[in-house]
Write a protein that holds these residues in place. Structure first.
Motif, short mmCIF file in Angstrom:
data_model
loop_
_atom_site.label_atom_id
_atom_site.label_comp_id
_atom_site.label_asym_id
_atom_site.label_seq_id
_atom_site.Cartn_x
_atom_site.Cartn_y
_atom_site.Cartn_z
N PHE A 170 47.67 68.07 29.05
CA PHE A 170 47.55 67.25 30.31
C PHE A 170 48.49 66.22 30.54
O PHE A 170 48.25 65.52 31.56
N CYS A 207 47.84 63.26 29.55
CA CYS A 207 46.73 62.06 29.67
C CYS A 207 45.76 62.59 28.85
O CYS A 207 45.51 63.52 28.37
N PRO A 261 42.07 64.07 28.13
CA PRO A 261 41.32 64.87 28.93
C PRO A 261 40.17 64.40 29.72
O PRO A 261 39.71 64.67 30.71
N GLN A 296 40.28 61.92 31.70
CA GLN A 296 41.14 61.51 32.86
C GLN A 296 41.10 62.73 33.58
O GLN A 296 41.25 62.60 35.14
N ARG A 297 40.88 63.77 33.30
CA ARG A 297 40.95 65.03 34.13
C ARG A 297 39.72 65.87 34.65
O ARG A 297 39.67 66.78 35.01
N HIS A 334 38.89 67.94 37.50
CA HIS A 334 40.04 68.61 38.00
C HIS A 334 40.56 69.90 37.18
O HIS A 334 40.75 70.67 37.81
N ASP A 335 40.40 69.78 35.86
CA ASP A 335 41.14 70.76 35.09
C ASP A 335 39.69 71.25 34.08
O ASP A 335 40.02 71.24 32.82
N ILE A 360 40.28 71.79 29.82
CA ILE A 360 39.62 70.86 29.01
C ILE A 360 38.88 71.57 28.08
O ILE A 360 38.98 71.34 26.76
#
Length: 58
Positions: free
Chosen positions: A29, A31, A33, A35-36, A39-40, A44
Motif C-alpha cells: 500500500f 502506507c 493498511p 490508512q487505506r 478504499h482497499d 487489506i
C-alpha cells in the motif's frame, strides 16, 4: 472489513501485534493498511491473510 480481519486472526496474534500490523507501513500500500480503510478493504484482508498464513515447507 475489521470483522473479516478479526475472524482470520489466529489466537497466537495479540491485539497489540494486530495494531502494529495495521499501523506500520506495508509494501502493498505504500502506507499503513489502516490508512487505506474504506478504499482497499479486499486488498487489506488479502494482505493480512498472507501475513498470518502458516509457512509450509516440503
Amino acid at each position: 472489513m475489521v470483522g473479516a480481519i478479526l475472524k482470520l486472526r489466529p489466537a497466537c496474534l495479540s491485539n497489540l501485534m494486530l495494531c502494529y500490523w495495521l499501523t506500520r507501513a506495508h509494501v502493498d500500500f505504500g502506507c499503513a493498511p489502516a490508512q487505506r480503510f474504506g478504499h482497499d478493504d479486499a486488498a487489506i484482508v488479502a494482505a493480512f491473510r498472507r501475513y498470518v498464513e502458516r509457512v509450509r515447507h516440503g
